[in-house]
Design a protein around this motif. Sequence first.
Motif, PDB file in Angstrom:
ATOM      1  N   ALA A  37     -40.991 -21.258  89.636  1.00 17.30           N
ATOM      2  CA  ALA A  37     -41.286 -22.601  90.132  1.00 17.30           C
ATOM      3  C   ALA A  37     -42.621 -23.093  89.579  1.00 17.30           C
ATOM      4  O   ALA A  37     -43.522 -22.312  89.301  1.00 17.30           O
ATOM      5  N   VAL A  38     -42.711 -24.417  89.432  1.00 12.81           N
ATOM      6  CA  VAL A  38     -43.922 -25.052  88.909  1.00 12.81           C
ATOM      7  C   VAL A  38     -44.344 -26.155  89.877  1.00 12.81           C
ATOM      8  O   VAL A  38     -43.600 -27.110  90.085  1.00 12.81           O
ATOM      9  N   PRO A  39     -45.528 -26.015  90.489  1.00 15.43           N
ATOM     10  CA  PRO A  39     -45.987 -27.094  91.373  1.00 15.43           C
ATOM     11  C   PRO A  39     -46.031 -28.432  90.635  1.00 15.43           C
ATOM     12  O   PRO A  39     -46.529 -28.517  89.518  1.00 15.43           O
ATOM     13  N   GLY A  40     -45.449 -29.452  91.238  1.00 18.38           N
ATOM     14  CA  GLY A  40     -45.428 -30.781  90.637  1.00 18.38           C
ATOM     15  C   GLY A  40     -44.292 -31.016  89.661  1.00 18.38           C
ATOM     16  O   GLY A  40     -44.205 -32.089  89.069  1.00 18.38           O
ATOM     17  N   ALA A  41     -43.417 -30.043  89.471  1.00 19.84           N
ATOM     18  CA  ALA A  41     -42.333 -30.192  88.493  1.00 19.84           C
ATOM     19  C   ALA A  41     -41.342 -31.271  88.923  1.00 19.84           C
ATOM     20  O   ALA A  41     -41.024 -31.409  90.096  1.00 19.84           O
ATOM     21  N   SER A  42     -40.856 -32.013  87.939  1.00 24.19           N
ATOM     22  CA  SER A  42     -39.796 -32.990  88.186  1.00 24.19           C
ATOM     23  C   SER A  42     -38.448 -32.281  88.090  1.00 24.19           C
ATOM     24  O   SER A  42     -38.355 -31.143  87.619  1.00 24.19           O
ATOM     25  N   ASN A  43     -37.386 -32.956  88.500  1.00 26.96           N
ATOM     26  CA  ASN A  43     -36.055 -32.375  88.369  1.00 26.96           C
ATOM     27  C   ASN A  43     -35.672 -32.163  86.908  1.00 26.96           C
ATOM     28  O   ASN A  43     -34.967 -31.210  86.581  1.00 26.96           O
ATOM     29  N   VAL A  44     -36.153 -33.012  86.026  1.00 28.09           N
ATOM     30  CA  VAL A  44     -35.887 -32.850  84.596  1.00 28.09           C
ATOM     31  C   VAL A  44     -36.582 -31.591  84.080  1.00 28.09           C
ATOM     32  O   VAL A  44     -36.008 -30.820  83.306  1.00 28.09           O
ATOM     33  N   LYS A  45     -37.807 -31.365  84.518  1.00 21.35           N
ATOM     34  CA  LYS A  45     -38.533 -30.147  84.132  1.00 21.35           C
ATOM     35  C   LYS A  45     -37.807 -28.908  84.642  1.00 21.35           C
ATOM     36  O   LYS A  45     -37.647 -27.916  83.918  1.00 21.35           O
ATOM     37  N   ILE A  46     -37.354 -28.946  85.894  1.00 19.42           N
ATOM     38  CA  ILE A  46     -36.638 -27.808  86.472  1.00 19.42           C
ATOM     39  C   ILE A  46     -35.363 -27.541  85.671  1.00 19.42           C
ATOM     40  O   ILE A  46     -35.071 -26.395  85.306  1.00 19.42           O
ATOM     41  N   LEU A  47     -34.607 -28.595  85.367  1.00 24.49           N
ATOM     42  CA  LEU A  47     -33.384 -28.445  84.581  1.00 24.49           C
ATOM     43  C   LEU A  47     -33.687 -27.877  83.197  1.00 24.49           C
ATOM     44  O   LEU A  47     -32.975 -26.989  82.707  1.00 24.49           O
ATOM     45  N   ASP A  48     -34.729 -28.361  82.555  1.00 27.05           N
ATOM     46  CA  ASP A  48     -35.118 -27.868  81.239  1.00 27.05           C
ATOM     47  C   ASP A  48     -35.425 -26.369  81.299  1.00 27.05           C
ATOM     48  O   ASP A  48     -35.008 -25.609  80.422  1.00 27.05           O
ATOM     49  N   MET A  49     -36.108 -25.944  82.328  1.00 30.30           N
ATOM     50  CA  MET A  49     -36.434 -24.522  82.469  1.00 30.30           C
ATOM     51  C   MET A  49     -35.165 -23.687  82.654  1.00 30.30           C
ATOM     52  O   MET A  49     -35.045 -22.603  82.085  1.00 30.30           O
ATOM     53  N   ILE A  50     -34.227 -24.192  83.446  1.00 27.84           N
ATOM     54  CA  ILE A  50     -32.966 -23.477  83.674  1.00 27.84           C
ATOM     55  C   ILE A  50     -32.194 -23.339  82.364  1.00 27.84           C
ATOM     56  O   ILE A  50     -31.709 -22.251  82.023  1.00 27.84           O
ATOM     57  N   LEU A  51     -32.078 -24.448  81.627  1.00 27.28           N
ATOM     58  CA  LEU A  51     -31.295 -24.446  80.396  1.00 27.28           C
ATOM     59  C   LEU A  51     -31.899 -23.570  79.302  1.00 27.28           C
ATOM     60  O   LEU A  51     -31.190 -23.128  78.391  1.00 27.28           O
ATOM     61  N   ASN A  52     -33.195 -23.317  79.386  1.00 22.81           N
ATOM     62  CA  ASN A  52     -33.875 -22.535  78.351  1.00 22.81           C
ATOM     63  C   ASN A  52     -34.243 -21.125  78.798  1.00 22.81           C
ATOM     64  O   ASN A  52     -34.987 -20.437  78.107  1.00 22.81           O
ATOM     65  N   PHE A  53     -33.714 -20.684  79.918  1.00 29.93           N
ATOM     66  CA  PHE A  53     -34.013 -19.344  80.423  1.00 29.93           C
ATOM     67  C   PHE A  53     -32.951 -18.354  79.945  1.00 29.93           C
ATOM     68  O   PHE A  53     -31.779 -18.699  79.840  1.00 29.93           O
ATOM     69  N   GLN A  54     -33.364 -17.141  79.664  1.00 29.15           N
ATOM     70  CA  GLN A  54     -32.452 -16.081  79.239  1.00 29.15           C
ATOM     71  C   GLN A  54     -31.974 -15.311  80.466  1.00 29.15           C
ATOM     72  O   GLN A  54     -32.624 -14.380  80.923  1.00 29.15           O
ATOM     73  N   PHE A  55     -30.833 -15.710  80.987  1.00 28.57           N
ATOM     74  CA  PHE A  55     -30.264 -15.055  82.158  1.00 28.57           C
ATOM     75  C   PHE A  55     -29.586 -13.757  81.759  1.00 28.57           C
ATOM     76  O   PHE A  55     -29.123 -13.601  80.627  1.00 28.57           O
ATOM     77  N   GLU A  56     -29.517 -12.847  82.731  1.00 26.89           N
ATOM     78  CA  GLU A  56     -28.783 -11.596  82.580  1.00 26.89           C
ATOM     79  C   GLU A  56     -27.570 -11.657  83.500  1.00 26.89           C
ATOM     80  O   GLU A  56     -27.560 -12.406  84.485  1.00 26.89           O
ATOM     81  N   PRO A  57     -26.536 -10.873  83.207  1.00 25.60           N
ATOM     82  CA  PRO A  57     -25.278 -10.978  83.971  1.00 25.60           C
ATOM     83  C   PRO A  57     -25.407 -10.821  85.481  1.00 25.60           C
ATOM     84  O   PRO A  57     -24.677 -11.474  86.219  1.00 25.60           O
ATOM     85  N   ASN A  58     -26.299  -9.997  85.987  1.00 28.25           N
ATOM     86  CA  ASN A  58     -26.393  -9.749  87.426  1.00 28.25           C
ATOM     87  C   ASN A  58     -27.492 -10.547  88.119  1.00 28.25           C
ATOM     88  O   ASN A  58     -27.840 -10.245  89.262  1.00 28.25           O
ATOM     89  N   ASP A  59     -28.039 -11.560  87.450  1.00 23.08           N
ATOM     90  CA  ASP A  59     -29.093 -12.372  88.064  1.00 23.08           C
ATOM     91  C   ASP A  59     -28.547 -13.176  89.241  1.00 23.08           C
ATOM     92  O   ASP A  59     -27.439 -13.723  89.171  1.00 23.08           O
ATOM     93  N   LEU A  60     -29.333 -13.237  90.300  1.00 22.93           N
ATOM     94  CA  LEU A  60     -29.080 -14.140  91.420  1.00 22.93           C
ATOM     95  C   LEU A  60     -30.023 -15.318  91.215  1.00 22.93           C
ATOM     96  O   LEU A  60     -31.235 -15.124  91.067  1.00 22.93           O
ATOM     97  N   ILE A  61     -29.496 -16.525  91.186  1.00 21.84           N
ATOM     98  CA  ILE A  61     -30.291 -17.699  90.818  1.00 21.84           C
ATOM     99  C   ILE A  61     -30.422 -18.647  91.999  1.00 21.84           C
ATOM    100  O   ILE A  61     -29.427 -18.962  92.651  1.00 21.84           O
ATOM    101  N   ILE A  62     -31.654 -19.100  92.236  1.00 19.11           N
ATOM    102  CA  ILE A  62     -31.940 -20.091  93.268  1.00 19.11           C
ATOM    103  C   ILE A  62     -32.562 -21.301  92.582  1.00 19.11           C
ATOM    104  O   ILE A  62     -33.501 -21.160  91.804  1.00 19.11           O
ATOM    105  N   VAL A  63     -32.036 -22.474  92.886  1.00 23.70           N
ATOM    106  CA  VAL A  63     -32.618 -23.715  92.368  1.00 23.70           C
ATOM    107  C   VAL A  63     -32.905 -24.615  93.556  1.00 23.70           C
ATOM    108  O   VAL A  63     -32.002 -24.937  94.324  1.00 23.70           O
ATOM    109  N   GLN A  64     -34.151 -25.003  93.700  1.00 23.74           N
ATOM    110  CA  GLN A  64     -34.502 -25.998  94.712  1.00 23.74           C
ATOM    111  C   GLN A  64     -34.974 -27.240  93.969  1.00 23.74           C
ATOM    112  O   GLN A  64     -36.046 -27.250  93.362  1.00 23.74           O
ATOM    113  N   TRP A  65     -34.135 -28.269  93.990  1.00 20.09           N
ATOM    114  CA  TRP A  65     -34.492 -29.524  93.345  1.00 20.09           C
ATOM    115  C   TRP A  65     -35.606 -30.190  94.138  1.00 20.09           C
ATOM    116  O   TRP A  65     -35.728 -29.999  95.335  1.00 20.09           O
ATOM    117  N   THR A  66     -36.377 -31.001  93.453  1.00 21.84           N
ATOM    118  CA  THR A  66     -37.513 -31.666  94.082  1.00 21.84           C
ATOM    119  C   THR A  66     -37.141 -33.108  94.453  1.00 21.84           C
ATOM    120  O   THR A  66     -35.994 -33.501  94.377  1.00 21.84           O
TER     121      THR A  66
END
Length: 94
Positions: free
Chosen positions: A52-81
């Motif tokens: 998480a990034v303090p002050g992040a916009s929803n576009v920033k959050i989405l950009d981080m999700i799309l550019n993250f290297q996930f692994e098969p067993n990751d549990l993912i939490i997204v809290q939109w702002t």
Amino acid sequence: MDRLIAFGCSVTYGIALLDCKKDHFNQNPPPSKYAYPQVMANILNLECHNLAVPGASNVKILDMILNFQFEPNDLIIVQWTFSERDLKIGRAHV
């Protein structure tokens, strides 16, 4: 170890919690160990990656999700702002 990956803004980061307060001397504290992603990871016995990034916009959050290297067993939490937050992504121009 399986991982819990959290994306969001200051609420997910835990910026107002006792161990994570911005002040004159501590401009960029790490995410709080009392923030809900870390608490959930502890309960589930997972490694926590609070991205998480303090002050992040929803576009920033989405950009981080799309550019993250996930692994098969990751549990993912997204809290939109808040939808009213600006749409800046904040990438460095190269």
